[in-house]
Motif scaffolding. Structure first.
Motif, PDB file in Angstrom:
ATOM      1  N   GLY A   1      10.684   3.295  -2.200  1.00  0.00           N
ATOM      2  CA  GLY A   1      11.366   2.066  -1.824  1.00  0.00           C
ATOM      3  C   GLY A   1      11.505   1.919  -0.314  1.00  0.00           C
ATOM      4  N   LEU A   2      11.760   3.034   0.374  1.00  0.00           N
ATOM      5  CA  LEU A   2      11.882   3.002   1.835  1.00  0.00           C
ATOM      6  C   LEU A   2      10.561   2.625   2.496  1.00  0.00           C
ATOM      7  CD1 LEU A   2      14.121   6.135   2.562  1.00  0.00           C
ATOM      8  CD2 LEU A   2      14.758   3.720   2.771  1.00  0.00           C
ATOM      9  N   VAL A   3       9.455   3.025   1.883  1.00  0.00           N
ATOM     10  CA  VAL A   3       8.151   2.679   2.441  1.00  0.00           C
ATOM     11  C   VAL A   3       7.991   1.169   2.530  1.00  0.00           C
ATOM     12  CG1 VAL A   3       5.667   2.712   1.983  1.00  0.00           C
ATOM     13  CG2 VAL A   3       6.978   4.797   1.751  1.00  0.00           C
ATOM     14  N   LEU A   4       8.433   0.470   1.482  1.00  0.00           N
ATOM     15  CA  LEU A   4       8.276  -0.987   1.453  1.00  0.00           C
ATOM     16  C   LEU A   4       9.173  -1.686   2.464  1.00  0.00           C
ATOM     17  CD1 LEU A   4       8.061  -1.532  -2.420  1.00  0.00           C
ATOM     18  CD2 LEU A   4       6.208  -1.223  -0.778  1.00  0.00           C
TER      19      LEU A   4
ATOM     20  N   GLY B   1      11.600  13.090  10.672  1.00  0.00           N
ATOM     21  CA  GLY B   1      11.647  14.141  11.677  1.00  0.00           C
ATOM     22  C   GLY B   1      10.467  14.147  12.619  1.00  0.00           C
ATOM     23  N   GLY B   2       9.958  12.949  12.936  1.00  0.00           N
ATOM     24  CA  GLY B   2       8.821  12.857  13.833  1.00  0.00           C
ATOM     25  C   GLY B   2       7.475  13.036  13.163  1.00  0.00           C
ATOM     26  N   MET B   3       7.461  13.245  11.842  1.00  0.00           N
ATOM     27  CA  MET B   3       6.217  13.418  11.097  1.00  0.00           C
ATOM     28  C   MET B   3       5.975  12.218  10.201  1.00  0.00           C
ATOM     29  SD  MET B   3       6.387  17.421   9.921  1.00  0.00           S
ATOM     30  CE  MET B   3       4.922  17.161   8.927  1.00  0.00           C
ATOM     31  N   GLN B   4       4.700  11.883  10.004  1.00  0.00           N
ATOM     32  CA  GLN B   4       4.330  10.820   9.087  1.00  0.00           C
ATOM     33  C   GLN B   4       4.205  11.406   7.686  1.00  0.00           C
ATOM     34  OE1 GLN B   4       4.148   7.589   9.865  1.00  0.00           O
ATOM     35  NE2 GLN B   4       4.601   8.016  12.012  1.00  0.00           N
ATOM     36  N   PHE B   5       4.987  10.870   6.761  1.00  0.00           N
ATOM     37  CA  PHE B   5       5.023  11.395   5.396  1.00  0.00           C
ATOM     38  C   PHE B   5       4.629  10.298   4.421  1.00  0.00           C
ATOM     39  CE2 PHE B   5       7.414  12.238   1.419  1.00  0.00           C
ATOM     40  CZ  PHE B   5       6.821  13.446   1.071  1.00  0.00           C
ATOM     41  N   GLN B   6       3.790  10.642   3.445  1.00  0.00           N
ATOM     42  CA  GLN B   6       3.323   9.671   2.456  1.00  0.00           C
ATOM     43  C   GLN B   6       4.022   9.951   1.114  1.00  0.00           C
ATOM     44  OE1 GLN B   6      -0.922   9.436   2.244  1.00  0.00           O
ATOM     45  NE2 GLN B   6      -0.926   7.706   0.833  1.00  0.00           N
ATOM     46  N   PRO B   7       5.054   9.183   0.772  1.00  0.00           N
ATOM     47  CA  PRO B   7       5.843   9.451  -0.440  1.00  0.00           C
ATOM     48  C   PRO B   7       5.057   9.346  -1.738  1.00  0.00           C
ATOM     49  CG  PRO B   7       7.064   8.042   1.061  1.00  0.00           C
ATOM     50  CD  PRO B   7       5.672   8.129   1.596  1.00  0.00           C
ATOM     51  N   SER B   8       3.976   8.569  -1.750  1.00  0.00           N
ATOM     52  CA  SER B   8       3.212   8.422  -2.991  1.00  0.00           C
ATOM     53  C   SER B   8       2.618   9.751  -3.442  1.00  0.00           C
ATOM     54  CB  SER B   8       2.102   7.382  -2.818  1.00  0.00           C
ATOM     55  OG  SER B   8       1.242   7.740  -1.744  1.00  0.00           O
ATOM     56  N   GLU B   9       2.300  10.644  -2.500  1.00  0.00           N
ATOM     57  CA  GLU B   9       1.791  11.965  -2.877  1.00  0.00           C
ATOM     58  C   GLU B   9       2.886  12.779  -3.569  1.00  0.00           C
ATOM     59  OE1 GLU B   9      -1.261  12.670  -2.601  1.00  0.00           O
ATOM     60  OE2 GLU B   9      -1.968  11.141  -1.218  1.00  0.00           O
TER      61      GLU B   9
ATOM     62  N   VAL C   1       3.875   1.938  -5.823  1.00  0.00           N
ATOM     63  CA  VAL C   1       2.681   2.378  -5.091  1.00  0.00           C
ATOM     64  C   VAL C   1       1.674   1.236  -4.963  1.00  0.00           C
ATOM     65  CG1 VAL C   1       0.679   3.908  -5.218  1.00  0.00           C
ATOM     66  CG2 VAL C   1       2.952   4.817  -5.640  1.00  0.00           C
ATOM     67  N   LEU C   2       1.503   0.448  -6.033  1.00  0.00           N
ATOM     68  CA  LEU C   2       0.585  -0.684  -5.969  1.00  0.00           C
ATOM     69  C   LEU C   2       1.072  -1.738  -4.987  1.00  0.00           C
ATOM     70  CD1 LEU C   2      -0.373  -1.202  -9.733  1.00  0.00           C
ATOM     71  CD2 LEU C   2      -1.718  -0.109  -7.942  1.00  0.00           C
ATOM     72  N   LYS C   3       2.382  -1.807  -4.791  1.00  0.00           N
ATOM     73  CA  LYS C   3       2.952  -2.784  -3.870  1.00  0.00           C
ATOM     74  C   LYS C   3       2.632  -2.429  -2.422  1.00  0.00           C
ATOM     75  CE  LYS C   3       5.727  -6.335  -3.032  1.00  0.00           C
ATOM     76  NZ  LYS C   3       5.390  -7.711  -3.425  1.00  0.00           N
ATOM     77  N   GLU C   4       2.284  -1.174  -2.115  1.00  0.00           N
ATOM     78  CA  GLU C   4       2.105  -0.745  -0.717  1.00  0.00           C
ATOM     79  C   GLU C   4       1.008  -1.493   0.049  1.00  0.00           C
ATOM     80  OE1 GLU C   4       1.684   3.466  -0.753  1.00  0.00           O
ATOM     81  OE2 GLU C   4       3.735   3.850  -1.432  1.00  0.00           O
ATOM     82  N   PRO C   5      -0.201  -1.710  -0.396  1.00  0.00           N
ATOM     83  CA  PRO C   5      -0.808  -1.371  -1.674  1.00  0.00           C
ATOM     84  C   PRO C   5      -1.614  -0.068  -1.583  1.00  0.00           C
ATOM     85  CG  PRO C   5      -2.182  -2.935  -0.533  1.00  0.00           C
ATOM     86  CD  PRO C   5      -1.044  -2.608   0.406  1.00  0.00           C
TER      87      PRO C   5
END
Length: 384
Positions: A95-98, A114-122, A164-168
């Protein structure tokens, strides 16, 4: 002296040591071997240097290896207790990604932590596996024939898929759906129920295509006719095929691949890392890597079969299917069998999100092995 006894209990130390000895260290060695392949490939992608890809990836793997062993020591009871918080955390992050996600290449898939790019879908894939295994553990397989009992777990699958499809992110959304369907079937879902669910899929193709984003449509059109735009949309897959073909049987030599070293090959450190392996190590090297991936998948399946409890069986199966889908989609993509998508090759492609979440998943898999002899309790006592 009571405080000293509380700080150090010999029986606890013995149990911890016994669990460490129970860890499938051969499987850990295979994981390290795959990560070693990734390090060599990323070293080559960096032009014969540990920077900027291989060095950071090695640090991530070291951290992930420690996390994997610690997770392997957790008991199934603790994992079942953690399943709901972990699942809710994954949904919150999606939800935060959107709302505040980082946009890259037409999609909003990353958030900064924390300064890192994180992909929640994984992370969502592993969280879903854990949550579904815990849910089905609490249900008598005989009652799976009641469709009402399938509504809650179905919603558990559909919610992350929708987000995840909404990201898309179509590729990851499909993988999450496949993982959920596999676990439903393995938990005892009836064949007629599965047919009802999958029957509409062939008829939804035109509808889904009409609602895809322009870059997603371009990927499908490029997959069908890459030669129509060789310097634009078709460039990636054409260069990938050229690199794979130029490798021959034994390859052009380590650090000597022309397409990769001369930067004709795009995204060589992430999506197309296997293409670099095929070019420099040839058909023999590529098949060896595929064999290593296959052994890890089969090893995970065997761990699932050896587990004497429903939770462990489903957990190990879900992690194995997730790893298999990673590999199958990435390899098919770089070979031109399916449209190009942003799915990395686990432990080989450069990236922190996929690396750490997969190592967490392997920790769950090894926990299943360590506690494989724990039996299911009677159904009446399953609810905790």
């Amino acid at each position: 002296m009571n405080w000293q006894k509380r700080l150090w209990r010999p029986e606890s130390s013995f149990r911890l040591m016994a669990k460490l000895l129970q860890v499938n260290w051969l499987y850990v060695l295979l994981i390290c071997a795959l990560a070693g392949v990734g390090y060599l490939a990323l070293y080559s992608a960096g032009g014969g240097s540990a920077k900027p890809f291989a060095g950071p990836q090695a640090v991530r793997f070291g951290f992930g290896l420690l996390m994997m062993v610690l997770v392997a020591l957790l008991s199934p009871r603790v994992l079942r207790w953690l399943s709901v918080p972990i699942y809710l955390l994954s949904i919150t992050l999606l939800g935060l990604v959107l709302r505040m996600g980082h946009v890259g290449k037409g999609a909003e898939r990353w958030i900064s932590l924390g300064g890192m790019q994180f992909q929640p879908s994984e992370f969502a894939k592993i969280a879903l596996v854990l949550a579904l295994a815990s849910w089905f553990y609490r249900i008598d397989p005989v009652r799976m024939g009641n469709p009402l009992r399938l509504i809650p777990p179905a919603l558990m699958v559909l919610l992350p898929v929708a987000l995840v499809l909404k990201e898309p992110n179509l590729g990851t959304g499909v993988i999450i759906g496949v993982i959920g369907a596999t676990m439903f079937f393995s938990a005892g879902m009836r064949l007629w129920q599965i047919l009802i669910l999958v029957a509409p899929i062939p008829f939804l193709g035109k509808f889904v295509y009409a609602h895809l984003h322009d870059y997603q449509k371009a990927r499908i059109d490029t997959f069908l006719h890459p030669e129509h735009d060789p310097l634009g949309a078709g460039y990636n897959i054409i260069q990938s095929k050229i690199a794979l073909g130029s490798g021959g049987m034994w390859g052009e030599g380590y650090l000597r691949g022309t397409q990769g070293q001369l930067n004709f090959l795009p995204e060589k450190q992430t999506d197309f890392i296997f293409t670099m392996i095929g070019e420099e190590w040839g058909y023999a090297g590529a098949v060896s890597v595929i064999a290593l991936l296959g052994i890890l998948v089969l090893g995970g399946m065997l761990i699932s079969l050896r587990s004497r409890n429903q939770f462990g069986r489903l957990l190990a199966l879900g992690i194995s299917v997730d790893f298999f889908m990673y590999c199958a989609v990435n390899l098919s993509m770089v070979m031109g069998v399916i449209p190009v998508g942003g799915v990395p090759l686990p432990l080989v492609s450069y990236g922190g999100s996929a690396m750490l979440t997969m190592m967490f998943g392997f920790g769950l898999l090894l926990s299943t092995w360590v506690h494989r002899n724990e039996k299911d309790r009677p159904t009446s006592d399953v609810a905790e």
